[in-house]
Design a protein around this motif. Sequence first.
Motif, mmCIF file in Angstrom:
data_model
loop_
_atom_site.group_PDB
_atom_site.id
_atom_site.type_symbol
_atom_site.label_atom_id
_atom_site.label_comp_id
_atom_site.label_asym_id
_atom_site.label_seq_id
_atom_site.Cartn_x
_atom_site.Cartn_y
_atom_site.Cartn_z
ATOM 1 N N THR A 12 51.860 31.083 90.516
ATOM 2 C CA THR A 12 50.899 31.242 89.423
ATOM 3 C C THR A 12 49.503 30.764 89.796
ATOM 4 O O THR A 12 48.528 31.512 89.617
ATOM 5 N N PRO A 13 49.335 29.545 90.323
ATOM 6 C CA PRO A 13 47.973 29.076 90.626
ATOM 7 C C PRO A 13 47.249 29.906 91.678
ATOM 8 O O PRO A 13 46.029 30.042 91.640
ATOM 9 N N LEU A 14 48.012 30.498 92.618
ATOM 10 C CA LEU A 14 47.373 31.298 93.668
ATOM 11 C C LEU A 14 47.477 32.796 93.409
ATOM 12 O O LEU A 14 46.916 33.592 94.157
ATOM 13 N N GLY A 15 48.186 33.180 92.336
ATOM 14 C CA GLY A 15 48.343 34.600 92.034
ATOM 15 C C GLY A 15 49.118 35.341 93.096
ATOM 16 O O GLY A 15 48.766 36.464 93.472
ATOM 17 N N LEU A 16 50.206 34.740 93.593
ATOM 18 C CA LEU A 16 50.975 35.335 94.676
ATOM 19 C C LEU A 16 51.827 36.500 94.189
ATOM 20 O O LEU A 16 52.276 36.534 93.043
ATOM 21 N N THR A 17 52.060 37.435 95.083
ATOM 22 C CA THR A 17 52.939 38.565 94.800
ATOM 23 C C THR A 17 54.338 38.264 95.333
ATOM 24 O O THR A 17 54.580 37.221 95.954
ATOM 25 N N GLU A 18 55.246 39.196 95.133
ATOM 26 C CA GLU A 18 56.616 39.027 95.615
ATOM 27 C C GLU A 18 56.693 39.113 97.135
ATOM 28 O O GLU A 18 57.729 38.792 97.736
ATOM 29 N N ASP A 19 55.616 39.558 97.773
ATOM 30 C CA ASP A 19 55.610 39.714 99.233
ATOM 31 C C ASP A 19 55.156 38.447 99.962
ATOM 32 O O ASP A 19 55.092 38.430 101.191
ATOM 33 N N ALA A 20 54.830 37.403 99.232
ATOM 34 C CA ALA A 20 54.326 36.180 99.849
ATOM 35 C C ALA A 20 55.389 35.548 100.751
ATOM 36 O O ALA A 20 56.571 35.499 100.409
ATOM 37 N N ILE A 21 54.955 35.074 101.905
ATOM 38 C CA ILE A 21 55.852 34.393 102.839
ATOM 39 C C ILE A 21 55.183 33.111 103.316
ATOM 40 O O ILE A 21 53.955 33.011 103.352
ATOM 41 N N VAL A 22 56.001 32.133 103.667
ATOM 42 C CA VAL A 22 55.468 30.856 104.109
ATOM 43 C C VAL A 22 56.223 30.395 105.354
ATOM 44 O O VAL A 22 57.435 30.589 105.465
ATOM 45 N N TYR A 23 55.472 29.803 106.309
ATOM 46 C CA TYR A 23 56.058 29.301 107.540
ATOM 47 C C TYR A 23 55.664 27.835 107.729
ATOM 48 O O TYR A 23 54.484 27.487 107.584
ATOM 49 N N PRO A 24 56.610 26.973 108.042
ATOM 50 C CA PRO A 24 56.252 25.583 108.341
ATOM 51 C C PRO A 24 55.507 25.517 109.668
ATOM 52 O O PRO A 24 55.768 26.295 110.591
#
Length: 264
Positions: A12-24
């Motif tokens: 919500t705060p960043l307005g992310l879509t369902e395609d967002a991915i994150v890597y450590p």
Amino acid sequence: MQNDELIRLLKTPLGLTEDAIVYPLSGGAINRSYYLNDDSKEFMVKEFQGESSLCIDRQERFELQLSLFNKHLAPKPIYLSVDTGIYVEQWIKQHTSQMLLVFDDRHIHTLATALTRVHKSNIKAKLVDLPKEWHQYLTTLVNPSLCLVDEITKETEKWIRGRELASHDQVFCHNDLVWAHLCVPTKLILDWEYAGIGNRYFDILSCAKVNNLNTQQHDLLLTTYAKKNNIPINVVYDGCSQQASFMELTYQLWHQAVGIAPKI
């Protein structure tokens, strides 16, 4: 924190879509860092840990970084969670050249240039109160020795006297200028957690310490800084000599407080 949980918190705060991915990401002695990508949007995410051991006001740091961004010194801060445990900033691509195996003269000159740029910047910030930090670190230790307590007391008195006598050396400092915090192509500097108004020579010694400079490299850093700032080299050496015990005590206590063995 799990990757999917992090995305959920930031959706919500960043307005992310369902395609967002994150890597450590690797690196960081205490905090966890992540690369977050959502189509064309890229972010650096930090999960702060070990906060009880540190003297860091995260909201104040966020506002400071915004000032630094406006001065073209730092990436843009984007988001800080209500509990100040999650922080997001503009992603700055690092190059493989940022990971050094050996420092040469060019790298030392780059460090001296960065220190000079920071010290000459007109940034309003809080005083780096070393005695306050020392006592905060001390409260996290179990049964600290009387010798250590006495040392902190003596160094506190010495620091107060020295600050009054060397007010002209009080400048804006980074205090953790390891090479990996320099983004050379963009001239931006990363990780301002320990920044504030302090003694320029403490910052120089800190830079030499975190980069594990040998004696020759250390001397070149001081000499180059002296030339860039039109300060007599003997004055630079004297200033560093006066700050040496403060720097060593700070790093000793920091490592003990966060439970990390110092590098030999």
